[in-house]
Design a protein around this motif. Structure first.
Motif, PDB file in Angstrom:
ATOM      1  N   ARG A 247      14.528   2.768  -1.126  1.00 55.30           N
ATOM      2  CA  ARG A 247      13.977   4.075  -1.485  1.00 55.30           C
ATOM      3  C   ARG A 247      12.737   3.980  -2.376  1.00 55.30           C
ATOM      4  O   ARG A 247      11.738   4.685  -2.135  1.00 55.30           O
ATOM      5  N   VAL A 248      12.779   3.121  -3.381  1.00 48.31           N
ATOM      6  CA  VAL A 248      11.620   2.986  -4.261  1.00 48.31           C
ATOM      7  C   VAL A 248      10.454   2.364  -3.500  1.00 48.31           C
ATOM      8  O   VAL A 248       9.306   2.806  -3.622  1.00 48.31           O
ATOM      9  N   PHE A 249      10.737   1.356  -2.703  1.00 52.13           N
ATOM     10  CA  PHE A 249       9.688   0.728  -1.889  1.00 52.13           C
ATOM     11  C   PHE A 249       9.029   1.766  -0.972  1.00 52.13           C
ATOM     12  O   PHE A 249       7.790   1.843  -0.877  1.00 52.13           O
ATOM     13  N   ASP A 250       9.845   2.569  -0.306  1.00 60.20           N
ATOM     14  CA  ASP A 250       9.313   3.586   0.608  1.00 60.20           C
ATOM     15  C   ASP A 250       8.496   4.631  -0.137  1.00 60.20           C
ATOM     16  O   ASP A 250       7.452   5.098   0.368  1.00 60.20           O
ATOM     17  N   ALA A 251       8.941   4.998  -1.328  1.00 60.67           N
ATOM     18  CA  ALA A 251       8.194   5.996  -2.107  1.00 60.67           C
ATOM     19  C   ALA A 251       6.832   5.452  -2.512  1.00 60.67           C
ATOM     20  O   ALA A 251       5.817   6.160  -2.440  1.00 60.67           O
ATOM     21  N   VAL A 252       6.787   4.179  -2.931  1.00 58.18           N
ATOM     22  CA  VAL A 252       5.512   3.558  -3.288  1.00 58.18           C
ATOM     23  C   VAL A 252       4.610   3.452  -2.059  1.00 58.18           C
ATOM     24  O   VAL A 252       3.394   3.705  -2.136  1.00 58.18           O
ATOM     25  N   LEU A 253       5.202   3.090  -0.933  1.00 59.37           N
ATOM     26  CA  LEU A 253       4.433   3.000   0.300  1.00 59.37           C
ATOM     27  C   LEU A 253       3.772   4.324   0.658  1.00 59.37           C
ATOM     28  O   LEU A 253       2.580   4.373   1.007  1.00 59.37           O
ATOM     29  N   GLU A 254       4.542   5.400   0.560  1.00 58.31           N
ATOM     30  CA  GLU A 254       4.000   6.719   0.903  1.00 58.31           C
ATOM     31  C   GLU A 254       2.908   7.135  -0.077  1.00 58.31           C
ATOM     32  O   GLU A 254       1.883   7.717   0.328  1.00 58.31           O
ATOM     33  N   ARG A 255       3.057   6.834  -1.352  1.00 58.60           N
ATOM     34  CA  ARG A 255       2.025   7.183  -2.330  1.00 58.60           C
ATOM     35  C   ARG A 255       0.749   6.386  -2.091  1.00 58.60           C
ATOM     36  O   ARG A 255      -0.353   6.906  -2.236  1.00 58.60           O
ATOM     37  N   MET A 256       0.914   5.115  -1.720  1.00 57.96           N
ATOM     38  CA  MET A 256      -0.261   4.302  -1.461  1.00 57.96           C
ATOM     39  C   MET A 256      -0.969   4.750  -0.183  1.00 57.96           C
ATOM     40  O   MET A 256      -2.202   4.741  -0.102  1.00 57.96           O
ATOM     41  N   LYS A 257      -0.201   5.158   0.815  1.00 57.87           N
ATOM     42  CA  LYS A 257      -0.808   5.695   2.037  1.00 57.87           C
ATOM     43  C   LYS A 257      -1.601   6.963   1.740  1.00 57.87           C
ATOM     44  O   LYS A 257      -2.699   7.167   2.254  1.00 57.87           O
ATOM     45  N   ALA A 258      -1.004   7.807   0.882  1.00 59.03           N
ATOM     46  CA  ALA A 258      -1.647   9.089   0.577  1.00 59.03           C
ATOM     47  C   ALA A 258      -2.925   8.905  -0.232  1.00 59.03           C
ATOM     48  O   ALA A 258      -3.865   9.721  -0.140  1.00 59.03           O
ATOM     49  N   SER A 259      -2.984   7.831  -1.023  1.00 63.73           N
ATOM     50  CA  SER A 259      -4.156   7.624  -1.881  1.00 63.73           C
ATOM     51  C   SER A 259      -5.250   6.800  -1.206  1.00 63.73           C
ATOM     52  O   SER A 259      -6.351   6.664  -1.751  1.00 63.73           O
ATOM     53  N   SER A 260      -4.932   6.228  -0.051  1.00 58.38           N
ATOM     54  CA  SER A 260      -5.917   5.372   0.614  1.00 58.38           C
ATOM     55  C   SER A 260      -6.853   6.204   1.493  1.00 58.38           C
ATOM     56  O   SER A 260      -6.604   7.347   1.798  1.00 58.38           O
TER      57      SER A 260
END
Length: 260
Positions: A247-260
Motif C-alpha cells: 500500500r505505501v509503495f503504491d501510494a508513493v508510485l501514484e504520487r510520483m506519477k502525478a508529479s512527473s
C-alpha cells in the motif's frame, strides 16, 4: 509434592488478607503496608503459575498422559486430545490452552533469571521465539529490560521492539541470551536508517511543518509525548519496502506519477 518441597504459593500459607477499607487518606499504616506486601507477593505468583500451568499442559499433551482418563461427560470413552481434556476437566478453552503451552518455556527461563514477566509480556515474544528460538526470545526481553529498566518493560514496548528487527535477522542458538540481547540491539541500530546531513535540509519548510504536525497526531494515538521525524522516516521506509503489503509503495508510485 513431597513434604520437603514447598511450592511458591505454599509460602503464603493463607496470609493474603481479606479486603478492608483504608485506615486513612495519608501514608500507609504499618498494618496497611504489611497487607500490601502480602498482596504483592500473591500477585507476583500469577506469572509463575502461568508458566507452571503451561508446562504441565505441554507435558500432559506431549506424552499423551490423558489417553486413559475417562471422559467426565462420556465415561465410556477416554479423552482424545489435550484441548478436549483441558476444557472439560479444567475449563481451559482451546485457545487458552495453546497460549499457555506456547509461552511456558519463555516464562520458566525468565523466572529463573529473576525477571517477573507477566503473561501478557511473554505472549508478545512468543512469535519471535517460534521463529528464532528460546534464547533469542529471552534475549529480546533482556535487551528491553536493560534499555528501559524494570518499571518500563511493558507488553507494548516488547511488541514495538520486535517489529524493529530486520526480516533477515540471523542468530546463533549457541550463544547465551545476554550475548544475543547485545546482537539484537546492534541489529536494530543497523536497521535504523541514518539521514545524511545533506538530506536533512532537503525537505521544504512547509513539508517539514506538515510532517511534524502529523507526528504530533501520531504521538497522541500512541500515547507518547513526541515522535522524532527520524523515527517516522524509519517506519515509512520499512512500510515502503514491505513486499507483503504494497500500500505505501503504491501510494508513493501514484504520487510520483502525478508529479512527473
Amino acid at each position: 509434592m513431597s513434604a520437603t518441597m514447598t511450592a511458591p504459593w505454599d509460602r503464603l500459607d493463607g496470609k493474603i488478607p481479606n479486603p478492608v477499607g483504608p485506615e486513612g487518606a495519608g501514608d500507609l499504616t504499618a498494618d496497611e503496608q504489611a497487607r500490601l506486601e502480602a498482596c504483592l507477593a500473591g500477585i507476583e505468583l500469577l506469572s509463575t503459575a502461568t508458566w507452571i500451568a503451561g508446562k504441565s499442559l505441554d507435558t500432559v499433551a506431549t506424552g499423551r498422559l490423558f489417553r486413559k482418563l475417562p471422559h467426565k461427560l462420556e465415561p465410556e470413552r477416554c479423552f482424545t486430545t489435550i484441548e478436549e481434556w483441558a476444557e472439560t476437566e479444567h475449563g481451559i478453552s482451546r485457545s487458552r490452552c495453546s497460549q499457555l503451552r506456547d509461552g511456558w518455556q519463555i516464562g520458566e527461563i525468565l523466572n529463573a533469571r529473576g525477571y517477573k514477566a507477566p503473561e501478557g509480556q511473554v505472549r508478545e515474544i512468543v512469535p519471535f521465539f517460534k521463529r528464532h528460538g528460546i534464547k533469542a526470545a529471552v534475549g529480546v526481553y533482556e535487551m528491553v529490560f536493560q534499555a528501559a529498566g524494570a518499571d518500563k518493560v511493558t507488553a507494548k514496548r516488547l511488541r514495538e521492539t520486535v517489529k524493529l528487527f530486520p526480516g533477515d535477522l540471523a542468530l546463533s542458538d549457541e550463544d547465551d541470551a545476554t550475548v544475543i540481547a547485545q546482537s539484537l540491539a546492534g541489529a536494530i541500530k543497523a536497521a535504523t536508517p541514518v539521514i545524511p546531513k545533506s538530506a536533512k535540509g532537503a525537505l521544504p519548510a512547509d513539508l517539514k511543518r506538515d510532517v511534524d504536525r502529523r507526528s504530533v497526531v501520531l504521538a497522541g494515538q500512541l500515547n507518547r509525548e513526541r515522535i522524532p521525524r527520524s523515527e517516522v522516516l524509519s517506519h515509512l521506509l520499512a512500510a515502503f519496502a514491505d513486499e507483503g503489503d504494497p500500500r505505501v509503495f503504491d501510494a508513493v508510485l501514484e504520487r510520483m506519477k502525478a508529479s512527473s
